[in-house]
Design an enzyme around this catalytic site. Structure first.
Site, mmCIF file in Angstrom:
data_model
loop_
_atom_site.group_PDB
_atom_site.id
_atom_site.type_symbol
_atom_site.label_atom_id
_atom_site.label_comp_id
_atom_site.label_asym_id
_atom_site.label_seq_id
_atom_site.Cartn_x
_atom_site.Cartn_y
_atom_site.Cartn_z
ATOM 1 N N ARG A 108 0.612 9.764 -5.780
ATOM 2 C CA ARG A 108 0.422 10.167 -4.386
ATOM 3 C C ARG A 108 1.693 10.779 -3.804
ATOM 4 O O ARG A 108 2.236 10.319 -2.809
ATOM 5 C CB ARG A 108 -0.040 8.987 -3.525
ATOM 6 C CG ARG A 108 -1.336 8.363 -3.994
ATOM 7 C CD ARG A 108 -1.796 7.247 -3.072
ATOM 8 N NE ARG A 108 -3.029 6.632 -3.552
ATOM 9 C CZ ARG A 108 -3.669 5.642 -2.947
ATOM 10 N NH1 ARG A 108 -3.189 5.149 -1.827
ATOM 11 N NH2 ARG A 108 -4.778 5.136 -3.456
ATOM 12 N N ASP A 162 0.863 -1.175 0.000
ATOM 13 C CA ASP A 162 0.000 0.000 0.000
ATOM 14 C C ASP A 162 0.904 1.230 0.000
ATOM 15 O O ASP A 162 1.812 1.336 -0.806
ATOM 16 C CB ASP A 162 -0.958 -0.056 1.189
ATOM 17 C CG ASP A 162 -2.140 0.892 1.020
ATOM 18 O OD1 ASP A 162 -2.397 1.349 -0.106
ATOM 19 O OD2 ASP A 162 -2.810 1.198 2.022
#
Length: 453
Positions: free
Chosen positions: A324, A268
């Site tokens: 991100r 993740d």
């Protein structure tokens, strides 16, 4: 002459960055009496005044006032858990000031007897991945509903088993400092529902998920999703993450197999800041070759996150990462003097502007590989505005040149993003460098191993 002067400025500022200020020197237990002066000093250091959002409120001091009996040198998972309080399930409730020096490699799969566990060791007896692939193949199961039933239940129990080992819980008033070569391997450092934590000079390596989830309705073609970040900050305040390196090492997402037409996602985020967390400073870190790097805010739901998620990112390197960098929801996020080295066909975007996000981007440097465009450095995730100034961009080996990420984005995409985030940062420690100096300066100073420990 001017080039020589600029080089001297970079070198001088870099030297100041790696030399610790005056600090009280602690005694210690375990091996702490053999620590170098530099390492002892780092353990006592606090986040400087005005150094980003982490300096707001009561500031971030970590375990700097720890007594001698709460200073530890650890070289194993068991030793780390003991130094954090003695019980991984309850260590987040331990608010005793503590300084923990990490020596060597600490692996999250270390078993009770010190042996290395495997995914098979942690799997529920009723879980079988091959059977999972057969049962939940979209051609059989469909695309509308997430997996359910006994096999999915067994996968979830397997995740619980892994979490018990690989998620290491940190309590309040804690400083963690890596000694030379320190590495957290195959684990998640979890800072959840606590205040006042400092983590410095550690290499975080490959927090992989043995039991990824399949979500057929995630995106147009479904996605595999992982449970684990390298470090996660949730429901916490006054956290300083400084001079660390975050990487997937020799297990990158790009090397994972394809199932159901999608790559198996075993990682993740690198450093996610979510669930109402706030007052966080992220400085002098290196994020190396990752897919997802930093999620600030995990939900679009307007509610508890409003007024929270205030984060500062400065003097970090994002090297070869895909998305991100960060992705932002709700928070006032100050992003200045960071160096972005971006390339690859899989690159998606750098800064994601999400719901009610208020990013302030200043004097960042971007070096783009072949095929990447300045217009694609921003991405609209439901946001409306950002402030951006002083950006410099280069293609390949060409020199950096002034560029507006916002103008490039607005020229290429609709609707336009507004140019005023509605706030101006005041919590900045030291001068903001001109963007052309940022690549050289951060290369000298950012990442684990750059502090005298």
């Amino acid at each position: 002459m001017r080039l020589r002067r600029l080089t001297a400025v970079v070198a001088g500022v870099a030297l100041v960055a790696v030399l610790p200020p005056s600090a009280a020197v602690a005694g210690g237990n375990n091996d702490s009496d053999r620590l170098s002066w530099g390492a002892r000093s780092l353990g006592r250091q606090v986040l400087p005044a005005d150094d980003g959002w982490g300096a707001a409120g009561d500031g971030t001091t970590g375990g700097s006032v720890a007594s001698q009996e709460h200073i530890h040198v650890v070289d194993s998972r068991a030793g780390l858990i003991d130094a954090l309080g003695g019980d991984n399930a309850t260590n987040r409730n331990n608010d005793t000031p503590k300084i923990i020096y990490v020596k060597g490699v600490i692996n999250g799969f270390e078993g009770p007897d010190g042996s290395r566990l495997t995914c098979d060791d942690l799997a529920d007896p009723e879980y079988d991945f091959d059977e999972f692939l057969v049962t939940y193949d979209p051609a059989v199961w469909g695309w509308e509903n997430d997996p359910s039933g006994p096999l999915e239940d067994a996968r979830r129990r397997s995740v619980t088993n892994q979490t018990r080992y690989t998620q290491i819980n940190v309590g309040a008033n804690t400083t963690i400092v890596g000694l030379h070569g320190a590495r957290f391997e195959n684990l998640t450092l979890m800072v959840d529902s606590v205040r006042n934590v400092i983590v410095r000079n550690v290499l975080f390596d490959d927090a992989y998920d043995c039991f990824p989830a399949w979500s057929p309705d995630d995106g147009d073609a479904g996605n595999w999703n992982s449970q684990y970040d390298l470090m996660s900050v949730r429901r916490s305040e006054n956290v300083w993450v400084d001079h660390n390196t975050f990487t997937d090492g020799d297990n990158p997402d790009s090397a994972q197999p394809i199932y159901f037409g999608r790559p198996l996602q075993v990682h993740d985020g690198a450093l996610d800041i979510t669930h109402t967390a706030s007052l966080v400073t992220v400085s002098y870190n290196k994020f190396d070759g990752r897919d997802k790097v930093m999620l600030i805010g995990s939900s679009n739901t307007v509610g508890p996150d409003v007024g929270r998620l205030n984060v500062t990112l400065h003097h970090n390197i994002f090297d070869g990462s895909l998305q991100r960098l960060p992705r932002i929801r709700f928070g006032q996020v100050d992003v200045y003097n960071n160096y972005y080295k971006l390339s690859g066909d899989a690159f998606e975007y750098a800064v994601g502007v999400g719901v009610q996000a208020a990013p302030y981007l200043e004097n960042n440097a971007f070096r783009l590989g072949s095929g990447l465009d300045t217009a694609d450095l921003l991405h609209d995730w439901g946001g409306t505005v950002l402030t951006e100034k002083g950006s410099w961009v280069a293609q390949g080996r060409r020199p950096l040149r002034p560029a507006s990420l916002l103008d490039a984005y607005n020229a290429a995409y609709d609707p336009d993003l507004g140019s005023d985030a509605g706030w101006t940062p005041t919590l900045r420690h030291g001068p903001v460098l001109p963007a052309p100096l940022v690549p050289g300066y951060t290369t000298l100073t950012a990442g684990a191993g750059k502090l005298p420990a």
